[in-house]
Motif scaffolding. Structure first.
Motif, PDB file in Angstrom:
ATOM      1  N   VAL A 168      32.549 -44.318  72.992  1.00 11.78           N
ATOM      2  CA  VAL A 168      33.696 -44.096  72.127  1.00 11.78           C
ATOM      3  C   VAL A 168      33.385 -42.889  71.250  1.00 11.78           C
ATOM      4  CG1 VAL A 168      32.867 -45.619  70.285  1.00 11.78           C
ATOM      5  CG2 VAL A 168      35.327 -45.314  70.602  1.00 11.78           C
ATOM      6  N   ASP A 169      34.418 -42.180  70.815  1.00  8.62           N
ATOM      7  CA  ASP A 169      34.212 -40.970  70.015  1.00  8.62           C
ATOM      8  C   ASP A 169      34.322 -41.227  68.517  1.00  8.62           C
ATOM      9  OD1 ASP A 169      34.046 -39.238  72.367  1.00  8.62           O
ATOM     10  OD2 ASP A 169      36.174 -39.704  72.595  1.00  8.62           O
ATOM     11  N   LEU A 170      35.177 -42.172  68.138  1.00 12.53           N
ATOM     12  CA  LEU A 170      35.443 -42.434  66.724  1.00 12.53           C
ATOM     13  C   LEU A 170      35.679 -43.921  66.540  1.00 12.53           C
ATOM     14  CD1 LEU A 170      36.153 -41.443  63.805  1.00 12.53           C
ATOM     15  CD2 LEU A 170      38.507 -41.144  64.622  1.00 12.53           C
ATOM     16  N   ALA A 192      24.451 -47.424  60.903  1.00 16.76           N
ATOM     17  CA  ALA A 192      23.905 -48.074  62.099  1.00 16.76           C
ATOM     18  C   ALA A 192      24.909 -48.046  63.242  1.00 16.76           C
ATOM     19  CB  ALA A 192      23.500 -49.511  61.782  1.00 16.76           C
ATOM     20  N   ARG A 193      26.173 -48.349  62.950  1.00 22.44           N
ATOM     21  CA  ARG A 193      27.194 -48.332  64.005  1.00 22.44           C
ATOM     22  C   ARG A 193      27.374 -46.919  64.570  1.00 22.44           C
ATOM     23  NH1 ARG A 193      26.668 -53.041  62.436  1.00 22.44           N
ATOM     24  NH2 ARG A 193      24.855 -52.560  63.712  1.00 22.44           N
ATOM     25  N   ALA A 194      27.274 -45.912  63.712  1.00 21.14           N
ATOM     26  CA  ALA A 194      27.382 -44.526  64.181  1.00 21.14           C
ATOM     27  C   ALA A 194      26.195 -44.153  65.062  1.00 21.14           C
ATOM     28  CB  ALA A 194      27.478 -43.574  62.998  1.00 21.14           C
ATOM     29  N   VAL A 195      24.990 -44.489  64.622  1.00 23.27           N
ATOM     30  CA  VAL A 195      23.779 -44.109  65.349  1.00 23.27           C
ATOM     31  C   VAL A 195      23.695 -44.815  66.694  1.00 23.27           C
ATOM     32  CG1 VAL A 195      21.263 -44.293  65.318  1.00 23.27           C
ATOM     33  CG2 VAL A 195      22.476 -43.462  63.297  1.00 23.27           C
ATOM     34  N   GLU A 196      23.946 -46.124  66.713  1.00 19.54           N
ATOM     35  CA  GLU A 196      23.741 -46.861  67.963  1.00 19.54           C
ATOM     36  C   GLU A 196      24.814 -46.559  68.997  1.00 19.54           C
ATOM     37  OE1 GLU A 196      23.576 -50.718  66.304  1.00 19.54           O
ATOM     38  OE2 GLU A 196      25.746 -51.037  66.286  1.00 19.54           O
ATOM     39  N   ASN A 197      25.992 -46.133  68.555  1.00 20.58           N
ATOM     40  CA  ASN A 197      27.063 -45.783  69.491  1.00 20.58           C
ATOM     41  C   ASN A 197      27.237 -44.277  69.653  1.00 20.58           C
ATOM     42  OD1 ASN A 197      28.261 -48.482  70.232  1.00 20.58           O
ATOM     43  ND2 ASN A 197      28.317 -48.601  68.003  1.00 20.58           N
ATOM     44  N   GLU A 243      35.796 -33.183  60.014  1.00 24.46           N
ATOM     45  CA  GLU A 243      36.039 -32.902  61.429  1.00 24.46           C
ATOM     46  C   GLU A 243      35.302 -33.887  62.333  1.00 24.46           C
ATOM     47  OE1 GLU A 243      37.890 -30.596  62.936  1.00 24.46           O
ATOM     48  OE2 GLU A 243      38.544 -29.432  61.184  1.00 24.46           O
ATOM     49  N   VAL A 244      36.003 -34.330  63.371  1.00 22.08           N
ATOM     50  CA  VAL A 244      35.371 -35.023  64.494  1.00 22.08           C
ATOM     51  C   VAL A 244      35.204 -33.995  65.599  1.00 22.08           C
ATOM     52  CG1 VAL A 244      35.649 -36.807  66.257  1.00 22.08           C
ATOM     53  CG2 VAL A 244      36.292 -37.284  63.878  1.00 22.08           C
ATOM     54  N   ASP A 245      33.960 -33.714  65.945  1.00 21.27           N
ATOM     55  CA  ASP A 245      33.613 -32.608  66.842  1.00 21.27           C
ATOM     56  C   ASP A 245      33.052 -33.175  68.149  1.00 21.27           C
ATOM     57  OD1 ASP A 245      32.691 -30.349  68.100  1.00 21.27           O
ATOM     58  OD2 ASP A 245      31.459 -29.647  66.433  1.00 21.27           O
ATOM     59  N   LEU A 246      33.799 -33.036  69.242  1.00 24.06           N
ATOM     60  CA  LEU A 246      33.344 -33.549  70.535  1.00 24.06           C
ATOM     61  C   LEU A 246      32.054 -32.869  70.982  1.00 24.06           C
ATOM     62  CD1 LEU A 246      36.694 -33.946  72.507  1.00 24.06           C
ATOM     63  CD2 LEU A 246      35.134 -35.773  71.815  1.00 24.06           C
ATOM     64  N   ALA A 247      31.886 -31.602  70.641  1.00 21.64           N
ATOM     65  CA  ALA A 247      30.657 -30.889  71.013  1.00 21.64           C
ATOM     66  C   ALA A 247      29.443 -31.503  70.326  1.00 21.64           C
ATOM     67  CB  ALA A 247      30.775 -29.409  70.673  1.00 21.64           C
ATOM     68  N   ARG A 248      29.615 -31.935  69.082  1.00 21.97           N
ATOM     69  CA  ARG A 248      28.516 -32.575  68.356  1.00 21.97           C
ATOM     70  C   ARG A 248      28.153 -33.911  69.008  1.00 21.97           C
ATOM     71  NH1 ARG A 248      23.727 -32.726  66.126  1.00 21.97           N
ATOM     72  NH2 ARG A 248      23.543 -34.051  64.272  1.00 21.97           N
ATOM     73  N   ILE A 249      29.149 -34.668  69.416  1.00 20.22           N
ATOM     74  CA  ILE A 249      28.893 -35.932  70.109  1.00 20.22           C
ATOM     75  C   ILE A 249      28.100 -35.672  71.383  1.00 20.22           C
ATOM     76  CG2 ILE A 249      29.961 -37.888  71.296  1.00 20.22           C
ATOM     77  CD1 ILE A 249      32.334 -37.609  69.370  1.00 20.22           C
ATOM     78  N   ALA A 250      28.547 -34.688  72.170  1.00 21.02           N
ATOM     79  CA  ALA A 250      27.874 -34.357  73.426  1.00 21.02           C
ATOM     80  C   ALA A 250      26.441 -33.915  73.189  1.00 21.02           C
ATOM     81  CB  ALA A 250      28.659 -33.277  74.166  1.00 21.02           C
ATOM     82  N   GLN A 251      26.230 -33.139  72.131  1.00 18.93           N
ATOM     83  CA  GLN A 251      24.881 -32.651  71.812  1.00 18.93           C
ATOM     84  C   GLN A 251      23.933 -33.805  71.506  1.00 18.93           C
ATOM     85  OE1 GLN A 251      24.336 -30.838  67.922  1.00 18.93           O
ATOM     86  NE2 GLN A 251      23.045 -29.227  68.813  1.00 18.93           N
ATOM     87  N   VAL A 252      24.384 -34.743  70.665  1.00 21.87           N
ATOM     88  CA  VAL A 252      23.545 -35.889  70.299  1.00 21.87           C
ATOM     89  C   VAL A 252      23.230 -36.732  71.527  1.00 21.87           C
ATOM     90  CG1 VAL A 252      23.531 -38.065  69.014  1.00 21.87           C
ATOM     91  CG2 VAL A 252      24.289 -35.965  67.892  1.00 21.87           C
ATOM     92  N   ARG A 253      24.221 -36.954  72.374  1.00 25.58           N
ATOM     93  CA  ARG A 253      24.019 -37.802  73.551  1.00 25.58           C
ATOM     94  C   ARG A 253      23.147 -37.118  74.603  1.00 25.58           C
ATOM     95  NH1 ARG A 253      30.189 -40.341  74.082  1.00 25.58           N
ATOM     96  NH2 ARG A 253      30.078 -41.503  72.100  1.00 25.58           N
TER      97      ARG A 253
END
Length: 264
Positions: A168-170, A192-197, A243-253
């Motif tokens: 999930v993104d958000l 915790a919910r942000a980090v684990e997901n 901002e919710v940044d999809l690139a940041r999500i992809a980078q972390v994952r």
């Protein structure tokens, strides 16, 4: 995508609360938000818990839902109505419901709070089950390619709900945490919910001392997938935006592919 979490200090006057919510939604729209989320019980924190029964609406009609739909359409926003009471099947109970409206003013999602809060430390006690009927279904929706998962307040303590949404993104967590429990656990659980997901968490909260004497913790926050708090407001009415940044999500994952490493 720019998102906003709106912090309120709601009271027993529904009309005044709706006016405050509309004002905050206008501020969010003026700051460029695409999605704006109100806190739990944005419409009413009454003198007594059973006050919710008197204002409960049927799904699809009523002034609280009309305000949300009108604001979404007139402001061009996705509006998340933190929670409002909807009539339940069980007599003398309501559902604590989050409703989501798109920029055309159409309802696109409904989530009913699943986990009902109960607390007793010998000095203060509370049991939502006296008035609320629990929901049962996790609910998600999409905004501009973002997958968004819904929850409410006490749900935050149950990570299995949030795992149902992964990937999930958000995650949205409208809340009215007590000051006692919020001081101890609110930010800890959100991060915790942000980090684990490995996703963003947006948590609009009630924040202040209400006319009935109850004090809510506030600390409306936006948290990124690494657990970093990007924006926060401690107490009082206001708008938290970021901002919710999809690139940041992809980078972390990509750097830490924990979701791919899941075994259970």
């Amino acid at each position: 995508m720019k998102v906003a979490a709106l912090q309120m200090v709601s009271g027993p006057d529904v009309a005044a609360n709706l006016s405050a919510a509309r004002r905050l939604l206008e501020q969010a729209a003026a700051q460029g938000a695409r999605l704006a989320a109100l806190p739990e019980y944005f419409c009413l924190i009454g003198q007594h818990d059973r006050d919710k029964l008197a204002i409960a609406e049927d799904l699809g009609s009523g002034p609280m839902q009309q305000m949300l739909a009108d604001a979404a359409r007139e402001l061009g926003l996705y509006v998340v109505g933190g929670t409002l009471p909807l009539k339940a099947d069980t007599p003398d109970r309501v559902r604590n419901s989050t409703l989501v409206f798109d920029p055309q003013g159409q309802r696109i999602a409904r989530y009913d709070k699943i986990h009902l809060f109960a607390f007793d430390n010998g000095r203060e006690s509370y049991d939502e089950g006296r008035v609320l009927e629990a929901g049962s279904e996790p609910t998600s929706f999409e905004v501009d390619g973002l997958r968004v998962g819904l929850s409410v307040c006490y749900d935050l303590r149950f990570p299995e709900l949030f795992r149902r949404y992964a990937p999930v993104d958000l995650l949205l967590v409208p809340a009215a945490f007590t000051h006692t429990t919020g001081q101890a656990h609110w930010e800890l659980l959100l991060r915790a919910r942000a980090v684990e997901n490995q996703c963003y968490v947006l948590a609009p909260a009630q924040g202040g001392t209400h006319p009935n004497g109850r004090r809510t913790f506030g600390h409306t926050e936006l948290i990124d997938p690494w657990g970093q708090v990007l924006a926060v407001q401690a107490e009082g009415e206001g708008v938290v935006i970021g901002e919710v940044d999809l690139a940041r999500i992809a980078q972390v994952r990509e750097q830490l592919p924990a979701l791919k490493h899941r075994k259970l």
